[in-house]
Design an enzyme around this catalytic site. Structure first.
Site, PDB file in Angstrom:
ATOM      1  N   HIS A 217     -62.381-104.327 -34.060  1.00  0.00           N
ATOM      2  CA  HIS A 217     -62.364-103.576 -35.326  1.00  0.00           C
ATOM      3  C   HIS A 217     -63.082-102.227 -35.164  1.00  0.00           C
ATOM      4  CE1 HIS A 217     -62.773-103.467 -39.888  1.00  0.00           C
ATOM      5  NE2 HIS A 217     -63.630-102.540 -39.499  1.00  0.00           N
ATOM      6  N   GLU A 218     -64.235-102.242 -34.503  1.00  0.00           N
ATOM      7  CA  GLU A 218     -65.022-101.004 -34.365  1.00  0.00           C
ATOM      8  C   GLU A 218     -64.363-100.020 -33.397  1.00  0.00           C
ATOM      9  OE1 GLU A 218     -67.065-100.563 -36.603  1.00  0.00           O
ATOM     10  OE2 GLU A 218     -67.278-102.648 -37.211  1.00  0.00           O
TER      11      GLU A 218
ATOM     12  N   GLY B  17     -70.899-104.493 -38.318  1.00  0.00           N
ATOM     13  CA  GLY B  17     -70.539-103.506 -37.309  1.00  0.00           C
ATOM     14  C   GLY B  17     -70.347-102.165 -37.989  1.00  0.00           C
TER      15      GLY B  17
ATOM     16  N   CYS C 147     -64.075-104.204 -44.291  1.00  0.00           N
ATOM     17  CA  CYS C 147     -64.598-102.999 -43.656  1.00  0.00           C
ATOM     18  C   CYS C 147     -65.467-102.245 -44.658  1.00  0.00           C
ATOM     19  CB  CYS C 147     -63.432-102.119 -43.214  1.00  0.00           C
ATOM     20  SG  CYS C 147     -63.944-100.562 -42.493  1.00  0.00           S
ATOM     21  N   LEU C 148     -66.599-101.745 -44.201  1.00  0.00           N
ATOM     22  CA  LEU C 148     -67.495-100.996 -45.088  1.00  0.00           C
ATOM     23  C   LEU C 148     -66.829 -99.722 -45.611  1.00  0.00           C
ATOM     24  CD1 LEU C 148     -70.826-101.354 -43.062  1.00  0.00           C
ATOM     25  CD2 LEU C 148     -70.181-102.607 -45.131  1.00  0.00           C
TER      26      LEU C 148
ATOM     27  N   HIS D 233     -61.788 -98.074 -35.089  1.00  0.00           N
ATOM     28  CA  HIS D 233     -62.327 -96.939 -35.853  1.00  0.00           C
ATOM     29  C   HIS D 233     -62.401 -95.681 -34.984  1.00  0.00           C
ATOM     30  CE1 HIS D 233     -63.481 -98.266 -39.830  1.00  0.00           C
ATOM     31  NE2 HIS D 233     -64.112 -99.337 -39.372  1.00  0.00           N
TER      32      HIS D 233
ATOM     33  N   GLN E  80     -67.608 -93.519 -39.227  1.00  0.00           N
ATOM     34  CA  GLN E  80     -67.779 -94.002 -40.602  1.00  0.00           C
ATOM     35  C   GLN E  80     -68.913 -93.277 -41.327  1.00  0.00           C
ATOM     36  OE1 GLN E  80     -67.604 -98.397 -39.317  1.00  0.00           O
ATOM     37  NE2 GLN E  80     -66.910 -98.438 -41.435  1.00  0.00           N
TER      38      GLN E  80
HETATM   39 ZN    ZN Z   1     -64.622-100.996 -40.431  1.00  0.00          ZN
END
Ligand code: ZN
Length: 180
Positions: free
Chosen positions: A145-146, A57, A103-104, A149, A62
């Site tokens: 989660h997204e 995701g 998380c990226l 963000h 991000q």
């Molecule tokens: Zn994330």
């Protein structure tokens, strides 16, 4: 002659994923109001960037774009695919699951986070058409989660203060090694 951004673009582009503590990750994303070619390019690039990472995701902030856009992996055994949610809103959270998350944008961190087991989602697709569905388990976790963000929230905000402190120490070391 005017250049069309969609047809003259040979490839989708992989964008740089910003990592904590970059300030844009704390910025609240703005609603999308124009469902134009720029949005389609953003969504295509986000899909490409997510698959290349690889991740499951990705939220637009991000990659430094503070708009309410997320992409979520929807791979099938036959092909790589993803879903784009524009202006997503979560409602009717039910149940609770405590499971590992990463998380990226949060380097070298995996931690257990509590999420709703089941959620209701309303959003728009890339053409601006309304979307509405229920999500459960892993799919529901990724969406939660997204959407976090987009509100400027990271999953490390949802772990225990002790774990967060330990992670911040670890990150300091990682960042110092980067500079060395
Ligand atoms: Zn994330």
């Amino acid at each position: 002659m005017p250049v069309s951004v969609t047809t003259d673009r040979p490839n989708m582009a992989i964008r740089k994923i910003l990592t904590y503590p970059h300030p844009v990750l704390r910025q609240k994303a703005e609603p999308v109001t124009e469902f134009d070619d720029q949005l389609k390019i953003l969504v295509a690039d986000m899909g490409e960037t997510m698959f290349a990472a690889p991740g499951v995701g990705l939220a637009a902030n991000q990659i430094g774009v503070p708009l309410q856009v997320v992409v979520i992996e929807q791979n099938t055994p036959e092909r790589q695919d993803f879903m784009a949610l524009i202006n997503p809103v979560i409602s009717n959270g039910e149940g609770s699951v405590f499971d590992d998350e990463g998380c990226l944008s949060v380097r070298e961190c995996l931690a257990k986070v509590r999420r709703f087991k089941k959620i209701h989602v309303t959003a728009q697709d890339v053409e601006g058409r309304p979307l509405e569905f229920d999500a459960e388990d892993r799919f529901a976790r990724i969406i939660q989660h997204e959407v976090d963000h987009l509100l400027g929230t990271l999953f490390i905000d949802r772990i225990s203060p002790l774990k967060r402190t330990l992670y911040k120490k670890k990150l300091k070391k990682i960042l110092a090694e980067d500079e060395a």
